[in-house]
Design a protein around this motif. Structure first.
Motif, PDB file in Angstrom:
ATOM      1  N   ASN A  16      -4.374  -8.515  -3.173  1.00 57.18           N
ATOM      2  CA  ASN A  16      -4.232  -7.454  -2.173  1.00 57.18           C
ATOM      3  C   ASN A  16      -3.772  -8.028  -0.846  1.00 57.18           C
ATOM      4  O   ASN A  16      -4.266  -9.059  -0.411  1.00 57.18           O
ATOM      5  N   ALA A  17      -2.857  -7.320  -0.200  1.00 53.31           N
ATOM      6  CA  ALA A  17      -2.416  -7.695   1.144  1.00 53.31           C
ATOM      7  C   ALA A  17      -3.215  -6.885   2.166  1.00 53.31           C
ATOM      8  O   ALA A  17      -2.683  -6.427   3.171  1.00 53.31           O
ATOM      9  N   THR A  18      -4.502  -6.725   1.901  1.00 48.19           N
ATOM     10  CA  THR A  18      -5.377  -5.949   2.776  1.00 48.19           C
ATOM     11  C   THR A  18      -5.429  -6.576   4.162  1.00 48.19           C
ATOM     12  O   THR A  18      -5.630  -7.778   4.300  1.00 48.19           O
ATOM     13  N   ALA A  32       2.383  -6.856   7.930  1.00 53.60           N
ATOM     14  CA  ALA A  32       3.760  -6.938   7.448  1.00 53.60           C
ATOM     15  C   ALA A  32       3.719  -7.363   5.984  1.00 53.60           C
ATOM     16  O   ALA A  32       2.680  -7.802   5.488  1.00 53.60           O
ATOM     17  N   ALA A  33       4.845  -7.238   5.310  1.00 52.57           N
ATOM     18  CA  ALA A  33       4.920  -7.651   3.911  1.00 52.57           C
ATOM     19  C   ALA A  33       4.596  -9.145   3.785  1.00 52.57           C
ATOM     20  O   ALA A  33       4.867  -9.923   4.695  1.00 52.57           O
ATOM     21  N   GLU A  34       4.000  -9.523   2.658  1.00 51.58           N
ATOM     22  CA  GLU A  34       3.565 -10.903   2.443  1.00 51.58           C
ATOM     23  C   GLU A  34       4.116 -11.446   1.139  1.00 51.58           C
ATOM     24  O   GLU A  34       4.323 -10.699   0.175  1.00 51.58           O
ATOM     25  N   TYR A  35       4.316 -12.743   1.112  1.00 50.44           N
ATOM     26  CA  TYR A  35       4.485 -13.505  -0.118  1.00 50.44           C
ATOM     27  C   TYR A  35       3.156 -14.218  -0.332  1.00 50.44           C
ATOM     28  O   TYR A  35       2.359 -14.365   0.600  1.00 50.44           O
ATOM     29  N   PHE A  36       2.917 -14.704  -1.540  1.00 55.44           N
ATOM     30  CA  PHE A  36       1.705 -15.472  -1.789  1.00 55.44           C
ATOM     31  C   PHE A  36       2.071 -16.857  -2.293  1.00 55.44           C
ATOM     32  O   PHE A  36       2.850 -17.000  -3.235  1.00 55.44           O
ATOM     33  N   GLY A  37       1.497 -17.877  -1.659  1.00 56.71           N
ATOM     34  CA  GLY A  37       1.588 -19.243  -2.141  1.00 56.71           C
ATOM     35  C   GLY A  37       0.337 -19.543  -2.947  1.00 56.71           C
ATOM     36  O   GLY A  37      -0.750 -19.083  -2.593  1.00 56.71           O
ATOM     37  N   LEU A  38       0.465 -20.292  -4.015  1.00 64.91           N
ATOM     38  CA  LEU A  38      -0.658 -20.550  -4.910  1.00 64.91           C
ATOM     39  C   LEU A  38      -0.864 -22.043  -5.112  1.00 64.91           C
ATOM     40  O   LEU A  38       0.091 -22.825  -5.090  1.00 64.91           O
ATOM     41  N   ARG A  83      10.881 -10.075  -3.182  1.00 64.86           N
ATOM     42  CA  ARG A  83       9.850  -9.176  -3.718  1.00 64.86           C
ATOM     43  C   ARG A  83       8.528  -9.468  -3.001  1.00 64.86           C
ATOM     44  O   ARG A  83       7.643 -10.096  -3.553  1.00 64.86           O
ATOM     45  N   THR A  84       8.415  -9.029  -1.804  1.00 69.01           N
ATOM     46  CA  THR A  84       7.177  -9.233  -1.067  1.00 69.01           C
ATOM     47  C   THR A  84       6.182  -8.127  -1.411  1.00 69.01           C
ATOM     48  O   THR A  84       6.538  -7.088  -1.948  1.00 69.01           O
ATOM     49  N   VAL A  85       4.929  -8.366  -1.066  1.00 64.67           N
ATOM     50  CA  VAL A  85       3.889  -7.351  -1.229  1.00 64.67           C
ATOM     51  C   VAL A  85       3.800  -6.595   0.088  1.00 64.67           C
ATOM     52  O   VAL A  85       3.524  -7.194   1.132  1.00 64.67           O
ATOM     53  N   PRO A  86       4.059  -5.291   0.086  1.00 60.31           N
ATOM     54  CA  PRO A  86       3.981  -4.531   1.334  1.00 60.31           C
ATOM     55  C   PRO A  86       2.583  -4.617   1.956  1.00 60.31           C
ATOM     56  O   PRO A  86       1.588  -4.791   1.249  1.00 60.31           O
ATOM     57  N   ALA A  87       2.529  -4.489   3.260  1.00 58.64           N
ATOM     58  CA  ALA A  87       1.237  -4.512   3.960  1.00 58.64           C
ATOM     59  C   ALA A  87       0.311  -3.481   3.340  1.00 58.64           C
ATOM     60  O   ALA A  87       0.732  -2.370   3.024  1.00 58.64           O
ATOM     61  N   THR A  88      -0.926  -3.851   3.157  1.00 50.11           N
ATOM     62  CA  THR A  88      -2.027  -3.055   2.594  1.00 50.11           C
ATOM     63  C   THR A  88      -1.839  -2.708   1.117  1.00 50.11           C
ATOM     64  O   THR A  88      -2.613  -1.946   0.562  1.00 50.11           O
ATOM     65  N   THR A  97      -2.573 -18.120  -0.866  1.00 51.52           N
ATOM     66  CA  THR A  97      -2.385 -18.188   0.578  1.00 51.52           C
ATOM     67  C   THR A  97      -1.260 -17.247   0.976  1.00 51.52           C
ATOM     68  O   THR A  97      -0.149 -17.349   0.465  1.00 51.52           O
ATOM     69  N   ALA A  98      -1.550 -16.311   1.875  1.00 51.65           N
ATOM     70  CA  ALA A  98      -0.512 -15.395   2.352  1.00 51.65           C
ATOM     71  C   ALA A  98       0.517 -16.178   3.154  1.00 51.65           C
ATOM     72  O   ALA A  98       0.183 -17.079   3.917  1.00 51.65           O
ATOM     73  N   SER A  99       1.778 -15.834   2.955  1.00 52.63           N
ATOM     74  CA  SER A  99       2.866 -16.531   3.615  1.00 52.63           C
ATOM     75  C   SER A  99       3.929 -15.518   4.023  1.00 52.63           C
ATOM     76  O   SER A  99       4.302 -14.662   3.225  1.00 52.63           O
ATOM     77  N   GLY A 100       4.418 -15.624   5.237  1.00 49.11           N
ATOM     78  CA  GLY A 100       5.438 -14.703   5.711  1.00 49.11           C
ATOM     79  C   GLY A 100       6.803 -14.981   5.122  1.00 49.11           C
ATOM     80  O   GLY A 100       7.716 -14.172   5.217  1.00 49.11           O
ATOM     81  N   SER A 101       6.965 -16.173   4.512  1.00 48.98           N
ATOM     82  CA  SER A 101       8.258 -16.512   3.891  1.00 48.98           C
ATOM     83  C   SER A 101       8.056 -17.339   2.660  1.00 48.98           C
ATOM     84  O   SER A 101       6.982 -17.721   2.317  1.00 48.98           O
TER      85      SER A 101
END
Length: 131
Positions: free
Chosen positions: A19-21, A25-31, A92-97, A127-131
């Protein structure tokens, strides 16, 4: 994953929902992946004795095992941005919320020489990442 044979590969049957709770802004996820008990070591290379490999893929439905192939899908012990080209997140980012489904593929060690054959505790960090 339950019980998985040595040198076997298996895909998760249930997705991990990220979740991008609270994001504005839209997020990418680093793992990243670690093994916190059991003695096996994660690797982004091919599995070997006492080494396992975990791959990740963002997709709505369960992907086939071959979908995970490719160096950009293998988890390392640390994450270094950017994440936009990893795990099927290109453009393909995850939109905010919002939320997204993450699927995992485990490739087991080829043999066990340390740590025994008992339960392993693998910890994945997102880890949420803006890029």
């Amino acid at each position: 994953f339950g019980n998985v044979a040595l040198a076997a590969t298996t895909v998760s049957t249930i997705q991990v929902v990220l979740n991008a709770t609270g994001a504005t802004a839209a997020e990418y996820f680093g793992l990243s992946i670690t093994n916190t008990s059991g003695g096996w070591t994660p690797t982004a290379l091919a599995p070997a004795a006492d080494n396992f490999r975990m791959a990740a893929y963002f997709q709505a439905g369960q992907p086939s095992s071959t979908t995970f192939n490719g160096a950009s899908n293998y988890l390392a012990t640390t994450f270094s941005p950017p994440a936009y080209n990893l795990y099927n997140q290109t453009a393909r980012t995850v939109p905010a919320t919002a939320a997204t489904n993450l699927w995992l593929r485990l490739e087991m060690p080829t043999q066990i020489t340390t740590g025994g054959t008992g339960a392993q505790t693998m910890t994945m960090t997102a880890t949420a990442s803006g890029s």
